[in-house]
Scaffold this active site. Sequence first.
Site, PDB file in Angstrom:
ATOM      1  N   HIS A   2       0.848  -1.191   0.000  1.00  0.00           N
ATOM      2  CA  HIS A   2       0.000   0.000   0.000  1.00  0.00           C
ATOM      3  C   HIS A   2       0.887   1.246   0.000  1.00  0.00           C
ATOM      4  O   HIS A   2       1.406   1.648   1.053  1.00  0.00           O
ATOM      5  CB  HIS A   2      -0.913   0.010   1.234  1.00  0.00           C
ATOM      6  CG  HIS A   2      -1.927  -1.092   1.248  1.00  0.00           C
ATOM      7  ND1 HIS A   2      -3.023  -1.081   0.407  1.00  0.00           N
ATOM      8  CD2 HIS A   2      -2.018  -2.225   1.990  1.00  0.00           C
ATOM      9  CE1 HIS A   2      -3.748  -2.166   0.639  1.00  0.00           C
ATOM     10  NE2 HIS A   2      -3.170  -2.877   1.583  1.00  0.00           N
ATOM     11  N   HIS A  50      -0.715  -6.496  -5.487  1.00  0.00           N
ATOM     12  CA  HIS A  50      -0.782  -7.783  -4.799  1.00  0.00           C
ATOM     13  C   HIS A  50      -0.095  -8.826  -5.667  1.00  0.00           C
ATOM     14  O   HIS A  50      -0.176  -8.775  -6.904  1.00  0.00           O
ATOM     15  CB  HIS A  50      -2.245  -8.183  -4.575  1.00  0.00           C
ATOM     16  CG  HIS A  50      -2.450  -9.661  -4.396  1.00  0.00           C
ATOM     17  ND1 HIS A  50      -2.836 -10.487  -5.442  1.00  0.00           N
ATOM     18  CD2 HIS A  50      -2.315 -10.463  -3.313  1.00  0.00           C
ATOM     19  CE1 HIS A  50      -2.931 -11.729  -4.998  1.00  0.00           C
ATOM     20  NE2 HIS A  50      -2.632 -11.748  -3.717  1.00  0.00           N
ATOM     21  N   ASN A 101       1.077 -13.273  -5.437  1.00  0.00           N
ATOM     22  CA  ASN A 101       1.053 -14.511  -4.658  1.00  0.00           C
ATOM     23  C   ASN A 101       1.550 -15.644  -5.534  1.00  0.00           C
ATOM     24  O   ASN A 101       1.199 -15.720  -6.714  1.00  0.00           O
ATOM     25  CB  ASN A 101      -0.379 -14.804  -4.188  1.00  0.00           C
ATOM     26  CG  ASN A 101      -0.507 -16.170  -3.539  1.00  0.00           C
ATOM     27  OD1 ASN A 101      -0.839 -17.150  -4.209  1.00  0.00           O
ATOM     28  ND2 ASN A 101      -0.253 -16.234  -2.256  1.00  0.00           N
ATOM     29  N   ARG A 128      -2.972 -18.057  11.168  1.00  0.00           N
ATOM     30  CA  ARG A 128      -2.646 -16.928  12.033  1.00  0.00           C
ATOM     31  C   ARG A 128      -3.303 -15.660  11.485  1.00  0.00           C
ATOM     32  O   ARG A 128      -2.943 -15.167  10.421  1.00  0.00           O
ATOM     33  CB  ARG A 128      -1.127 -16.760  12.094  1.00  0.00           C
ATOM     34  CG  ARG A 128      -0.647 -15.686  13.045  1.00  0.00           C
ATOM     35  CD  ARG A 128       0.870 -15.735  13.146  1.00  0.00           C
ATOM     36  NE  ARG A 128       1.377 -14.786  14.125  1.00  0.00           N
ATOM     37  CZ  ARG A 128       1.772 -13.547  13.814  1.00  0.00           C
ATOM     38  NH1 ARG A 128       1.711 -13.133  12.559  1.00  0.00           N
ATOM     39  NH2 ARG A 128       2.236 -12.751  14.751  1.00  0.00           N
ATOM     40  N   GLY A 145      -7.622 -22.369  10.556  1.00  0.00           N
ATOM     41  CA  GLY A 145      -6.980 -22.062  11.825  1.00  0.00           C
ATOM     42  C   GLY A 145      -5.668 -21.336  11.668  1.00  0.00           C
ATOM     43  O   GLY A 145      -4.797 -21.417  12.538  1.00  0.00           O
ATOM     44  N   HIS A 179       1.023  -5.188 -18.221  1.00  0.00           N
ATOM     45  CA  HIS A 179       0.522  -6.313 -19.009  1.00  0.00           C
ATOM     46  C   HIS A 179       1.540  -6.803 -20.033  1.00  0.00           C
ATOM     47  O   HIS A 179       1.559  -8.004 -20.342  1.00  0.00           O
ATOM     48  CB  HIS A 179      -0.808  -5.939 -19.663  1.00  0.00           C
ATOM     49  CG  HIS A 179      -1.970  -6.020 -18.719  1.00  0.00           C
ATOM     50  ND1 HIS A 179      -2.633  -7.198 -18.472  1.00  0.00           N
ATOM     51  CD2 HIS A 179      -2.547  -5.086 -17.927  1.00  0.00           C
ATOM     52  CE1 HIS A 179      -3.589  -6.992 -17.582  1.00  0.00           C
ATOM     53  NE2 HIS A 179      -3.558  -5.713 -17.224  1.00  0.00           N
ATOM     54  N   ARG A 204       2.201 -20.013  -4.936  1.00  0.00           N
ATOM     55  CA  ARG A 204       1.930 -21.027  -3.910  1.00  0.00           C
ATOM     56  C   ARG A 204       1.972 -22.434  -4.509  1.00  0.00           C
ATOM     57  O   ARG A 204       1.794 -22.622  -5.719  1.00  0.00           O
ATOM     58  CB  ARG A 204       0.568 -20.768  -3.269  1.00  0.00           C
ATOM     59  CG  ARG A 204      -0.580 -20.768  -4.256  1.00  0.00           C
ATOM     60  CD  ARG A 204      -1.864 -20.205  -3.669  1.00  0.00           C
ATOM     61  NE  ARG A 204      -2.959 -20.233  -4.634  1.00  0.00           N
ATOM     62  CZ  ARG A 204      -3.196 -19.265  -5.515  1.00  0.00           C
ATOM     63  NH1 ARG A 204      -2.429 -18.189  -5.543  1.00  0.00           N
ATOM     64  NH2 ARG A 204      -4.197 -19.360  -6.365  1.00  0.00           N
TER      65      ARG A 204
END
Length: 304
Positions: free
Chosen positions: A97, A107, A109, A261, A259, A146, A111
């Site tokens: 930000h 953003h 990510n 954090r 569950g 892009h 994974r």
Amino acid sequence: MNDTFDTVRDYLTGLQDRICAAIEQADGQARFAEDLWQRAEGGGGRTRVLRDGAVFEQAGIGFSDVSGTRLPPSASTHRPELAGASWRATGVSLVFHPRNPHLPTTHANVRHFRAMRDGEVVAWWFGGGFDLTPFYPVDEDIAHWHRTARALCEPFGGQERYEAHKRWCDQYFFLGHRAETRGVGGLFFDDQHGDFEHEFAYMRAVGDGFLDAYLPIVARRRDTPYGEREREFQLYRRGRYVEFNLVYDRGTLFGLQSGGRAESILMSLPPRVRWEYGYTPEADSAEARLADYLRPRDWLTELA
């Protein structure tokens, strides 16, 4: 398959280190503070947050390697055959930000996930992407973003993969209750499986390509003059970011339902934000101009 998982894990920890170093250099003032954590059911991670910098009001980037004995409901919704499987997931996720309203929020990510039954791997995949959320969009920046995305897709299916994952990004980062995209998109992919080395290489290309896509925009927009009007509009539009992450984002839902954090999961939220009932920008204003960018568009053709 443990050795391949550990190879991915090692890449991701290195990626977090490299991005942190680059962002600290770009900011020139603040440094990331690291928070190491462990998850009771299995695994842990390291959350790094930079605050009150010269360029970034807050920049958060987290690495995690977590596991569990049963997949949460949000995961098996899309893959019902995996309901009740044990799992392990690792990834790097970031949201930056900036302070200046003319510098977009971003953003990214990347994974890797696997599911197991009776000690056997029954499914694995890669996912990730990056997207850009400007408040005062600049065509030059969007075209660069892009073009970078398309170039990194070139060895992995070229234009076809770029178009598919750009379209997926437009569809995923869509606020249905507002009938608008979160920003100007980028790439989004999930459940990439088949040839492990090919898809791992693609995930690395996306992770490595993020800085190539974002840092030139930082250099161009970080010192653009702005006033209270632009700042207030930025805070208002950040509200859309909060709405998406809390209502739609699968990663947020998976993390909370499994569950995870909470502090690390919710580091994506902006440090300051505001809502205003019934806000409508002035006609023909710079703020009103944003609406035309919050829909899927063929940016590389339109901005050529």
